[in-house]
Enzyme design. Structure first.
Site, PDB file in Angstrom:
ATOM      1  N   GLU A   1      -9.101  -4.020   3.369  1.00 41.59           N
ATOM      2  CA  GLU A   1      -7.853  -3.536   2.084  1.00 41.59           C
ATOM      3  C   GLU A   1      -6.724  -4.485   1.517  1.00 41.59           C
ATOM      4  O   GLU A   1      -6.309  -4.260  -0.077  1.00 41.59           O
ATOM      5  CB  GLU A   1      -7.033  -2.087   2.452  1.00 41.59           C
TER       6      GLU A   1
ATOM      7  N   ARG B   1       1.017  -1.462  -0.499  1.00 44.49           N
ATOM      8  CA  ARG B   1      -0.171   0.329  -0.030  1.00 44.49           C
ATOM      9  C   ARG B   1       0.824   1.582  -0.110  1.00 44.49           C
ATOM     10  O   ARG B   1       1.799   1.576   0.829  1.00 44.49           O
ATOM     11  CB  ARG B   1      -1.076   0.172   1.346  1.00 44.49           C
TER      12      ARG B   1
END
Ligand code: ADP
Length: 400
Positions: free
Chosen positions: A388, A95
């Site tokens: 996520e 990320r």
């Protein structure tokens, strides 16, 4: 294919190892309080099976590099570990918080890509250096695995100029790229797509308002599968009321505080990011503590809840206007999934707009996707757990 997902924050690293054959989680962990006198490393090995094992280690974690090495050490432990051969890792998904205007998609990390991420550091000085550290260590530890960057800002690159421009002198944009970028993109995209799947439609057929309420909070207007506006801006401070971040304030507050309260830029920045939001209003930043305080009659805690949920409602109204037609509203993340009171108060009084929550169904915590609106609601209201890590792993597999 096994995919390792690394999600580094300013003082923490979340990591997850997934087997993408069936999207099962082989290990999930968190390194917390990096740089503090005592850090904490937690790792659940094989959480989806009977052989689950939880490891907790309390020790100083001086920096992200050390934290990453420690995490990989735990995952590769000779007796208990889930990585037997590091060459088994088919991809590492990272990320990356800020991708500036450069990155619209998940991207295979090359030296050029690293250089471009380095250029975005002034836009996210707390987050992007931590993300870069994670990438550097992962490249060293998994030299054969492709490394993929998944940007928090990428989903919002479809926002049109009239929504991403601030009304500032144009050269601020031309020279310094000052504009709205938006964050939490991976989460907004994930729950919008899940919502479409649950409604039996293609994302392109729907207009959805996604409401991500965690420590950080943001709302996105998703038109035909694409983000067309979002509440977080140049930095993750604008918009909704968050745990410790103020969300919208009059921008002249900077000048006022500097002139009248003897505060410099750093002090104001720190106050708006770390001492404001729910914590600023009532001293508590965890919604569970706020409800407890309200039950004991704490007026400031009640005010904090009212300010946050009123802001949510106001932005739902704004995004109804931005979208024209709204098919669904989705609540997600720590507060969005667990807090029925916040959800109810965030849509209170919107019945005339076709938004009617079913109070009985809404009283539950959202462990799996749940339709929260009543049968006569024109707009569906959903609670959908965000994931996520899975979203990053899926995108890493697509790229590889
Ligand atoms: P992050 O933005 O750090 O990923 P999360 O999405 O995990 O945060 O959300 C964390 C927040 O969720 C906590 O600070 C707390 O306010 C809220 N939260 C977590 N569990 C509950 C619960 N059962 N009821 C109400 N709020 C909760």
């Amino acid at each position: 294919m096994k995919v390792l997902v690394i999600n580094s924050g300013s003082s923490s690293i979340k990591f997850q190892l997934l087997d993408m054959a069936d999207e099962s989680v082989l290990a999930s962990g968190l390194v917390e309080r990096i740089g503090e006198p005592e850090g904490l490393i937690k790792c659940e090995l094989r959480p989806d099976t009977d052989g689950e094992e939880v490891i907790k280690i309390q020790e100083k974690v001086p920096d992200h590099e050390h934290g990453m090495r420690k995490a990989v050490e735990l995952l590769s432990d000779k007796d208990k570990g889930v990585i037997t051969d590091r060459a088994d890792i088919g991809a590492v998904g990272h990320r990356v918080v800020h991708g500036g205007e450069e990155f619209h998609q998940p991207t295979l990390i090359t030296d050029e890509v690293l250089a471009a991420i380095l250029k975005t550091v002034p836009l996210a000085p707390l987050h992007n250096p931590a993300n870069l550290d994670g990438i550097m260590v992962a490249r060293e530890l998994f030299p054969e695995a492709p490394q993929v960057a998944v940007f928090d800002t990428a989903f919002h690159q479809s926002i049109p100029p009239h929504a991403y421009h601030y009304a500032l002198p144009y050269e601020m944009y031309e020279k310094h790229r000052v504009r709205r970028y938006g964050f939490h993109g991976t989460s907004h995209m994930f729950v919008a797509r899940e919502c479409a799947r649950l409604m039996g439609k293609k994302p392109e057929e729907l207009n959805i308002i996604t409401v991500h309420l965690g420590n950080g909070c943001s709302m996105t207007a998703v038109k035909n599968g694409k983000s067309i506006d979002t509440t977080l801006g140049l930095t993750p401070l604008e918009g909704l009321v968050m745990g410790t971040r103020s969300g919208d304030v009059d921008p002249a507050i900077y000048a006022f505080l500097a002139r009248n309260c003897d505060m410099d830029i750093d002090a104001i920045d720190n106050m708006l990011n770390k001492e404001s939001g729910l914590k600023g209003l009532c001293g508590l930043n965890d919604m569970r503590d706020i409800h407890e305080a309200i039950e004991k009659g704490d007026e400031k805690a009640k005010l904090a809840l009212d300010v946050q949920t009123y802001r949510n409602r106001k932005y739902i109204g704004a995004y109804m206007a931005a979208l024209g037609r709204v098919d669904a509203i989705v609540f997600t993340a720590g507060i969005g999934e667990n807090d029925d009171i916040v959800r109810e108060k965030s849509v209170e009084g919107l019945e005339a707009f076709g938004i009617v929550i079913d109070k009985e169904v809404n009283a539950q915590r959202v462990k799996k996707p749940l339709l929260l609106s009543s049968k006569d609601s024109a707009v569906q209201i959903w609670g959908i757990p965000t994931n996520e890590e899975l979203a990053i792993a899926r995108q890493a597999v697509e790229i590889v």
